[in-house]
Design an enzyme around this catalytic site. Structure first.
Site, PDB file in Angstrom:
ATOM      1  N   GLU A   1      80.142  12.796  -0.891  1.00 30.45           N
ATOM      2  CA  GLU A   1      81.285  13.146  -1.738  1.00 30.45           C
ATOM      3  C   GLU A   1      82.578  12.956  -0.952  1.00 30.45           C
ATOM      4  O   GLU A   1      82.610  13.233   0.252  1.00 30.45           O
ATOM      5  CB  GLU A   1      81.158  14.607  -2.205  1.00 30.45           C
ATOM      6  CG  GLU A   1      79.938  14.809  -3.105  1.00 30.45           C
ATOM      7  CD  GLU A   1      79.729  16.253  -3.554  1.00 30.45           C
ATOM      8  OE1 GLU A   1      80.521  17.129  -3.161  1.00 30.45           O
ATOM      9  OE2 GLU A   1      78.765  16.487  -4.298  1.00 30.45           O
TER      10      GLU A   1
ATOM     11  N   HIS B   1      82.039  17.500  -8.558  1.00 30.55           N
ATOM     12  CA  HIS B   1      81.520  18.769  -7.997  1.00 30.55           C
ATOM     13  C   HIS B   1      82.352  19.969  -8.467  1.00 30.55           C
ATOM     14  O   HIS B   1      82.884  20.742  -7.661  1.00 30.55           O
ATOM     15  CB  HIS B   1      81.489  18.701  -6.462  1.00 30.55           C
ATOM     16  CG  HIS B   1      80.515  19.674  -5.860  1.00 30.55           C
ATOM     17  ND1 HIS B   1      79.826  19.436  -4.708  1.00 30.55           N
ATOM     18  CD2 HIS B   1      80.100  20.914  -6.268  1.00 30.55           C
ATOM     19  CE1 HIS B   1      79.048  20.464  -4.415  1.00 30.55           C
ATOM     20  NE2 HIS B   1      79.192  21.377  -5.360  1.00 30.55           N
TER      21      HIS B   1
HETATM   22  P1  NAI Z   1      69.043  30.270  -6.300  1.00 33.31           P
HETATM   23  O1  NAI Z   1      68.690  30.362  -4.871  1.00 33.31           O
HETATM   24  O2  NAI Z   1      69.333  31.498  -7.054  1.00 33.31           O
HETATM   25  O3  NAI Z   1      67.856  29.490  -7.081  1.00 33.31           O
HETATM   26  C1  NAI Z   1      67.211  28.358  -6.585  1.00 33.31           C
HETATM   27  C2  NAI Z   1      65.804  28.356  -7.136  1.00 33.31           C
HETATM   28  O4  NAI Z   1      65.174  27.130  -6.772  1.00 33.31           O
HETATM   29  C3  NAI Z   1      64.931  29.480  -6.565  1.00 33.31           C
HETATM   30  O5  NAI Z   1      64.301  30.166  -7.611  1.00 33.31           O
HETATM   31  C4  NAI Z   1      63.928  28.743  -5.682  1.00 33.31           C
HETATM   32  O6  NAI Z   1      62.681  29.397  -5.610  1.00 33.31           O
HETATM   33  C5  NAI Z   1      63.831  27.411  -6.385  1.00 33.31           C
HETATM   34  N1  NAI Z   1      63.328  26.335  -5.546  1.00 33.31           N
HETATM   35  C6  NAI Z   1      63.513  26.142  -4.217  1.00 33.31           C
HETATM   36  N2  NAI Z   1      62.889  25.017  -3.817  1.00 33.31           N
HETATM   37  C7  NAI Z   1      62.291  24.487  -4.904  1.00 33.31           C
HETATM   38  C8  NAI Z   1      61.489  23.351  -5.125  1.00 33.31           C
HETATM   39  N3  NAI Z   1      61.196  22.510  -4.129  1.00 33.31           N
HETATM   40  N4  NAI Z   1      61.043  23.134  -6.373  1.00 33.31           N
HETATM   41  C9  NAI Z   1      61.336  23.994  -7.392  1.00 33.31           C
HETATM   42  N5  NAI Z   1      62.073  25.087  -7.248  1.00 33.31           N
HETATM   43  C10 NAI Z   1      62.555  25.331  -6.015  1.00 33.31           C
HETATM   44  O7  NAI Z   1      70.264  29.244  -6.382  1.00 33.31           O
HETATM   45  P2  NAI Z   1      71.341  29.099  -7.538  1.00 33.31           P
HETATM   46  O8  NAI Z   1      72.468  30.001  -7.292  1.00 33.31           O
HETATM   47  O9  NAI Z   1      70.654  29.135  -8.839  1.00 33.31           O
HETATM   48  O10 NAI Z   1      71.881  27.616  -7.231  1.00 33.31           O
HETATM   49  C11 NAI Z   1      71.081  26.471  -7.450  1.00 33.31           C
HETATM   50  C12 NAI Z   1      71.772  25.248  -6.893  1.00 33.31           C
HETATM   51  O11 NAI Z   1      73.039  25.051  -7.530  1.00 33.31           O
HETATM   52  C13 NAI Z   1      72.072  25.307  -5.394  1.00 33.31           C
HETATM   53  O12 NAI Z   1      71.725  24.079  -4.814  1.00 33.31           O
HETATM   54  C14 NAI Z   1      73.561  25.469  -5.321  1.00 33.31           C
HETATM   55  O13 NAI Z   1      74.081  24.861  -4.158  1.00 33.31           O
HETATM   56  C15 NAI Z   1      74.004  24.686  -6.564  1.00 33.31           C
HETATM   57  N6  NAI Z   1      75.334  25.064  -7.043  1.00 33.31           N
HETATM   58  C16 NAI Z   1      76.153  24.053  -7.470  1.00 33.31           C
HETATM   59  C17 NAI Z   1      77.426  24.342  -7.926  1.00 33.31           C
HETATM   60  C18 NAI Z   1      78.315  23.257  -8.424  1.00 33.31           C
HETATM   61  O14 NAI Z   1      79.526  23.385  -8.358  1.00 33.31           O
HETATM   62  N7  NAI Z   1      77.778  22.189  -8.947  1.00 33.31           N
HETATM   63  C19 NAI Z   1      77.938  25.706  -7.913  1.00 33.31           C
HETATM   64  C20 NAI Z   1      76.959  26.704  -7.548  1.00 33.31           C
HETATM   65  C21 NAI Z   1      75.719  26.361  -7.097  1.00 33.31           C
END
Ligand code: NAI
Length: 416
Positions: free
Chosen positions: A269, A292
């Site tokens: 990015e 993003h």
């Molecule tokens: P979280 O930690 O609450 O949830 C992530 C989930 O993914 C967990 O339940 C975990 O068990 C699961 N997981 C981990 N590895 C996995 C795999 N190999 N296969 C399937 N499931 C798996 O995280 P949250 O807050 O829900 O965020 C998710 C993503 O969104 C993160 O990567 C974060 O960086 C991204 N994000 C992006 C934003 C944006 O501006 N686009 C803003 C906020 C978050």
């Protein structure tokens, strides 16, 4: 190094990088009057000068807190990263100096979920290409390729904070929710888990990724995985850029197998507005590209301000390190008629015995104590019954325990 505690009026809070007003409001509501909030980010030399008399520092992503800078903060008690990431901070060094760092990982959960839901509707109606066409003078007034989302299957990969939030709002819109997670998760509403990623890919009308960046999720979705998806399904990624093989997605969209996509995060990015953004997805009319901004809303900024400031206040007021990214988590509920001491030390044998001895020697009764260690540091919060006079020298003795990184006297019980 002894860090003596101070009355709130003497605690200086410095916030840089235009942190939301909600943070200042929270500090003020909690009795912290000495709060300076600046718009600018500062380089290392400027920051070192500014930090001289600062106890609590709030930054966002542009401020680099290197070892050098942290060590210059002689009075620094704690740092708040008013953002999600904490790569800009030397967390190990902060820990070694006894400085817990807090952030706000989930303040923008709802913002991401809302954007994804909006994109699902846009993709199912063929809006990206129709909007593009209308801007160019076209008039693609057809029903072909325009569908409601009601009754369609959404496949959520990663059922964490964002995934579950999306599950609720997608179901409220009439979608059938299926999800896949590596950890067993409680299914909300009528959502149903899938046994494997492949099963989800095969049944979903739209696949959306909400996994963290880990070695397992790196290139999790490749050309072979796109082939597993139902022909004509949509694909969304607002998680992390490294999770998807972008050239493979571009090929799949061009071939028509994936009917459209929305992508918010990319393997590479631009670091700022002056750097040009390049992606193999550019020019594909049925692909929504966003820079993003999934979590970037005014509400999320306000939430981040309040959430991080609250963690900093809780640490400063009663020693709670709950939610710290670099520190053992300790939270002892405040108790009445007690005096609280906190003590951060190197995790070595004998420290706790010495601390207890300091109290028992003075016939001071311990009302509650919570210790956590992690092999590197130990953090103990101790409540002793009644009002303990600082003049008894206990604070000095605590600071003198071998291995002490810092100790603070947090509050005194009211006089009887
Ligand atoms: P979280 O930690 O609450 O949830 C992530 C989930 O993914 C967990 O339940 C975990 O068990 C699961 N997981 C981990 N590895 C996995 C795999 N190999 N296969 C399937 N499931 C798996 O995280 P949250 O807050 O829900 O965020 C998710 C993503 O969104 C993160 O990567 C974060 O960086 C991204 N994000 C992006 C934003 C944006 O501006 N686009 C803003 C906020 C978050």
């Amino acid at each position: 190094m002894e860090k003596l505690s101070l009355p709130k009026s003497k605690i200086k809070v410095l916030l840089v990088e235009n942190i939301h007003k909600s943070a200042v409001d929270l500090f003020k509501r909690n009795g912290y009057a000495n709060v300076e909030s600046l718009r600018d980010a500062f380089d290392a030399e400027e920051l070192k000068k500014k930090l001289k008399d600062v106890h609590i520092l709030g930054i966002r992503s542009r401020t680099k807190l290197t070892k050098d800078v942290l060590e210059a903060g002689e009075k620094l008690l704690t740092v708040g990263a008013f953002c999600i990431g904490t790569n800009q901070i030397d967390l190990k060094c902060a820990k070694r100096l006894g400085i817990p760092v807090f952030n706000a990982p989930y303040s923008n959960t709802r913002s991401v979920a809302e954007l994804v839901l909006a994109e699902i509707i846009m993709l199912f109606r063929g809006i990206p290409q129709r909007s593009w066409g209308a801007h160019e003078g076209g008039w693609d007034k057809t029903v072909k390729g325009a569908r409601e989302i009601r009754g369609k299957v959404i496949g959520i990969v990663g059922y964490g904070h964002i995934g579950t939030q999306l599950s609720i709002i997608a179901e409220a819109m009439g979608m059938q929710v299926r999800f896949y997670d590596i950890v067993e998760k409680l299914a909300l509403g009528n959502a149903q888990p899938c046994d494997s990623l492949d099963e989800l890919l095969e049944i979903a009308d739209v696949v959306t990724l909400h996994v963290p960046e880990t070695p397992e999720t790196k290139n999790m979705i490749t050309a072979a995985k796109f082939k597993k998806m139902k022909k004509g399904a949509f694909f969304i990624n607002a998680s992390r850029g490294t999770v998807v093989d972008i050239p493979a997605l571009a090929e799949s969209v061009k071939s028509g197998h994936v009917a459209g996509a929305a992508v918010d995060v990319f393997p590479k990015e631009p670091s700022g507005p002056e750097e040009k953004f390049k992606s193999p997805l550019q020019g594909l009319r049925n692909v929504i590209l966003t820079p993003h901004i999934g979590g970037s809303t005014e509400e999320a900024q306000a939430n981040i301000g309040g959430e991080v400031a609250e963690k900093l206040v809780k640490y400063s007021d009663n020693g709670s390190t709950l939610g710290a990214v670099n520190f053992v988590e300790v939270a002892l509920p405040p108790q009445s008629n007690t005096t609280r001491f906190m003590h951060i030390h190197r995790d070595e044998p004998g420290v706790m015995a010495r601390i207890s001895e300091l109290f028992s020697r003075r016939e001071i009764n311990i009302a509650g104590q919570y210790l956590r260690t992690d092999g590197e540091i130990g953090y103990v919060v101790t409540d002793v019954i009644g009002r303990v006079k600082v003049g008894m020298g206990i604070r000095k003795d605590l600071a003198g325990v071998p291995g002490t990184v810092r100790t603070r006297f947090l509050y005194e019980a009211p006089p009887k």
